[in-house]
Design an enzyme around this catalytic site. Structure first.
Site, short mmCIF file in Angstrom:
data_model
loop_
_atom_site.label_atom_id
_atom_site.label_comp_id
_atom_site.label_asym_id
_atom_site.label_seq_id
_atom_site.Cartn_x
_atom_site.Cartn_y
_atom_site.Cartn_z
N LYS A 39 0.85 -1.20 0.00
CA LYS A 39 0.00 0.00 0.00
C LYS A 39 0.89 1.26 0.00
O LYS A 39 2.10 1.16 0.27
CB LYS A 39 -0.91 -0.01 1.23
CG LYS A 39 -0.16 0.06 2.55
CD LYS A 39 -1.08 -0.22 3.74
CE LYS A 39 -0.30 -0.16 5.04
NZ LYS A 39 -1.10 -0.66 6.17
N ARG A 137 -10.42 -0.27 14.89
CA ARG A 137 -10.44 0.38 13.58
C ARG A 137 -11.46 -0.41 12.76
O ARG A 137 -12.55 -0.66 13.26
CB ARG A 137 -9.02 0.34 13.00
CG ARG A 137 -8.74 1.36 11.93
CD ARG A 137 -7.25 1.42 11.55
NE ARG A 137 -6.77 0.21 10.90
CZ ARG A 137 -5.53 0.06 10.40
NH1 ARG A 137 -4.65 1.05 10.50
NH2 ARG A 137 -5.17 -1.05 9.81
N HIS A 171 -5.77 -7.21 13.02
CA HIS A 171 -4.58 -6.35 13.02
C HIS A 171 -4.21 -5.98 14.45
O HIS A 171 -5.08 -5.67 15.26
CB HIS A 171 -4.87 -5.10 12.20
CG HIS A 171 -3.65 -4.32 11.80
ND1 HIS A 171 -2.54 -4.91 11.25
CD2 HIS A 171 -3.37 -2.99 11.88
CE1 HIS A 171 -1.62 -3.98 11.00
NE2 HIS A 171 -2.10 -2.82 11.38
N ARG A 231 1.88 -10.95 7.17
CA ARG A 231 1.46 -9.76 6.44
C ARG A 231 2.38 -8.57 6.72
O ARG A 231 1.93 -7.52 7.17
CB ARG A 231 0.03 -9.44 6.91
CG ARG A 231 -0.91 -8.95 5.85
CD ARG A 231 -2.33 -8.85 6.40
NE ARG A 231 -2.45 -8.07 7.61
CZ ARG A 231 -3.05 -8.45 8.74
NH1 ARG A 231 -3.62 -9.62 8.83
NH2 ARG A 231 -3.09 -7.66 9.80
N TYR A 272 12.71 31.77 5.86
CA TYR A 272 11.43 32.29 6.35
C TYR A 272 11.42 32.38 7.88
O TYR A 272 11.92 31.47 8.55
CB TYR A 272 10.29 31.35 5.95
CG TYR A 272 9.92 31.36 4.50
CD1 TYR A 272 9.44 32.52 3.88
CD2 TYR A 272 10.00 30.19 3.75
CE1 TYR A 272 9.07 32.51 2.54
CE2 TYR A 272 9.63 30.17 2.42
CZ TYR A 272 9.16 31.33 1.82
OH TYR A 272 8.79 31.31 0.50
N CYS A 319 11.96 25.15 3.60
CA CYS A 319 10.99 25.75 2.68
C CYS A 319 10.30 24.65 1.87
O CYS A 319 10.60 23.47 2.02
CB CYS A 319 11.69 26.72 1.72
SG CYS A 319 12.75 27.92 2.54
N MET A 320 9.41 25.04 0.97
CA MET A 320 8.69 24.06 0.17
C MET A 320 9.64 23.25 -0.72
O MET A 320 9.52 22.04 -0.85
CB MET A 320 7.64 24.75 -0.69
CG MET A 320 6.73 23.80 -1.44
SD MET A 320 5.51 24.64 -2.48
CE MET A 320 4.41 25.34 -1.28
N ASP A 321 10.61 23.93 -1.33
CA ASP A 321 11.46 23.29 -2.34
C ASP A 321 12.95 23.30 -2.01
O ASP A 321 13.75 22.77 -2.76
CB ASP A 321 11.29 24.00 -3.68
CG ASP A 321 9.83 24.26 -3.98
OD1 ASP A 321 9.06 23.28 -3.92
OD2 ASP A 321 9.46 25.41 -4.23
C1 LIG Z 1 -0.31 -1.57 6.90
C2 LIG Z 1 -0.84 -2.88 7.34
C3 LIG Z 1 0.02 -3.97 7.53
C4 LIG Z 1 1.52 -3.85 7.48
O1 LIG Z 1 1.96 -3.26 8.66
P1 LIG Z 1 3.55 -3.18 8.98
O2 LIG Z 1 3.59 -2.64 10.35
O3 LIG Z 1 4.11 -2.24 7.98
O4 LIG Z 1 4.06 -4.55 8.85
C5 LIG Z 1 -0.54 -5.20 7.81
N1 LIG Z 1 -1.88 -5.33 7.94
C6 LIG Z 1 -2.74 -4.31 7.80
C7 LIG Z 1 -4.19 -4.53 7.98
C8 LIG Z 1 -2.24 -3.03 7.52
O5 LIG Z 1 -3.08 -2.02 7.40
#
Ligand SMILES: *Cc1c(COP(=O)(O)O)cnc(C)c1O
Length: 376
Positions: A39, A137, A171, A231, A272, A319-321
């Site tokens: 992701k 969550r 999770h 995962r 700035y 700064c931004m850049d």
């Molecule tokens: C992002 C995520 C992971 C990976 O988490 P890490 O801490 O980067 O290993 C695994 N499962 C779910 C549901 C996540 O959202």
């Protein structure tokens, strides 16, 4: 990268990602599947190149946050199973099925919507059930008084027509944090996860082919929680306090260049807000990186970067850049020199701590403007 620009870039080591994949693989029990979390553009490393590598290396599954991220992978030729971790509006059920994507189902109401949409199409949607065992969550509530309702709702979801419940997952909230309380919390989450799975089997006769819960923290700290699939995300990219335990290697180096060098007398204000004033004759470099590239402004006056074999303090507001780097102590530093923002000489974890955040956020923050240069 456009070589003519040589402004700011991120060097990404695909061999290191492959090394990490293989090292994590070796640490898993036999038969355990590997899902690579890609992701957020593979935590800034480039979702397509990383996914191609994982597909070729023999990973079993990928996970992304949303449908758009999954479609990017399919359009780029990724054919392996992909799990969407977040919600997808039911209007896209047809597309999910067509693209052979696996959708997370986190509540009975959503299961019913997907089932109805799939029925209308006369097709079947593959899903993974998500349990909320303490992250609070997404996911079916199942803790405490919710246990029986949660189990009932999972069973009801799995029995709906035109859904194929292939997997179930949860999770962890603190699997990556040391301490007795965090360990107790993680063990409790895991116990609840396995209790729900057992109750769903006993009461509803539903069995899942893929049970998974281990994120990076759990892969290292709780190998007994690997179940049918792990995962990891961060670990794959070689970051996190625990990555050393498996001999993993960081995979990104963020580099910028010295655009120009100026000399100022003592008492000159810089950038700035005039938040830095020179205390002596100062040789100040201007760097071609700012917060629009992913260098957090909160690091202003609080960090050092590696250049010309030494470390130089960053001065004045970022700064931004652009931002400024005090090169007074490094007379050998010259215009055009490469400056390592983070990488082998400048630890991203230390930089993240200074910014009051975590390495995850610094990696994801490296913006679209920064070209990724792949070391193959
Ligand atoms: C992002 C995520 C992971 C990976 O988490 P890490 O801490 O980067 O290993 C695994 N499962 C779910 C549901 C996540 O959202």
């Amino acid at each position: 990268m456009n070589d003519l620009q040589k402004r700011t870039w991120a060097e990404i080591s695909l061999p290191n990602i492959r090394h990490n994949y293989e090292a994590i693989r070796r640490s898993l029990p036999a038969g355990c599947r590997f899902l690579g979390v890609v992701k957020a553009d593979a935590y800034g490393h480039g979702a397509l190149p990383v996914s191609r590598l994982l597909q070729e290396a023999g990973a079993d599954y990928l996970a992304v946050s949303c449908l758009d991220e999954a479609l990017e992978l399919r359009r780029g030729g990724i054919t392996m199973p992909i799990l969407i971790l977040g919600h997808t509006p039911p209007e896209y059920t047809g597309l999910l099925i067509e693209e052979n994507l696996t959708q997370t189902v986190s509540a009975l109401a959503k299961a019913k919507e997907y089932s109805a949409a799939a029925q209308e199409l006369g097709k079947t949607l593959r899903v993974h059930i998500k349990l909320d065992t303490g992250m609070s969550r997404l996911g079916f509530l199942c803790a405490g008084d919710y246990f029986d309702i949660g189990v009932g709702n999972v069973i009801a979801s799995c029995k709906l027509p035109n859904l194929e419940p292939e997997g179930i997952y949860t999770h962890f909230a603190v699997s990556d944090e040391p301490g007795e309380e965090n360990e107790a919390y993680t063990l409790q989450q895991f116990q609840l996860f396995t209790d729900v799975i057992a109750a769903v089997r006993e009461r509803g006769g539903v069995r899942f082919a893929i049970r998974h819960c281990a994120n990076s923290g759990a892969v290292v700290r709780y190998p007994q929680m690997a179940l049918d699939m792990v995962r990891p995300g961060l670990l794959l990219y070689g970051y996190g306090d625990e990555s050393g335990r498996l001999g993993l290697l960081p995979c990104m180096r963020l580099v910028t260049t010295v655009s120009t060098i100026k000399h100022y007398e003592a008492g000159t204000s810089v950038s700035y807000g005039r938040r830095f004033v020179t205390a002596r004759h100062t040789r100040m470099g201007v760097l071609a990186i700012g917060y629009a590239d992913g260098l957090p402004r909160i690091l202003s006056n609080k960090c050092s970067f590696y250049v010309a074999g030494g470390y130089a303090p960053q001065r004045g507001s970022i700064c931004m850049d652009m931002c400024m780097l005090d090169l007074t102590e490094l007379p050998q530093a010259a215009v055009g020199d490469e400056v390592e923002i983070f990488g082998e000489h400048n630890d991203i974890e230390a930089l993240a701590r200074e910014a009051g955040t975590i390495s995850y956020e610094l990696l994801c923050a490296v913006s679209k403007r920064v070209p990724r240069v792949y070391d193959k």
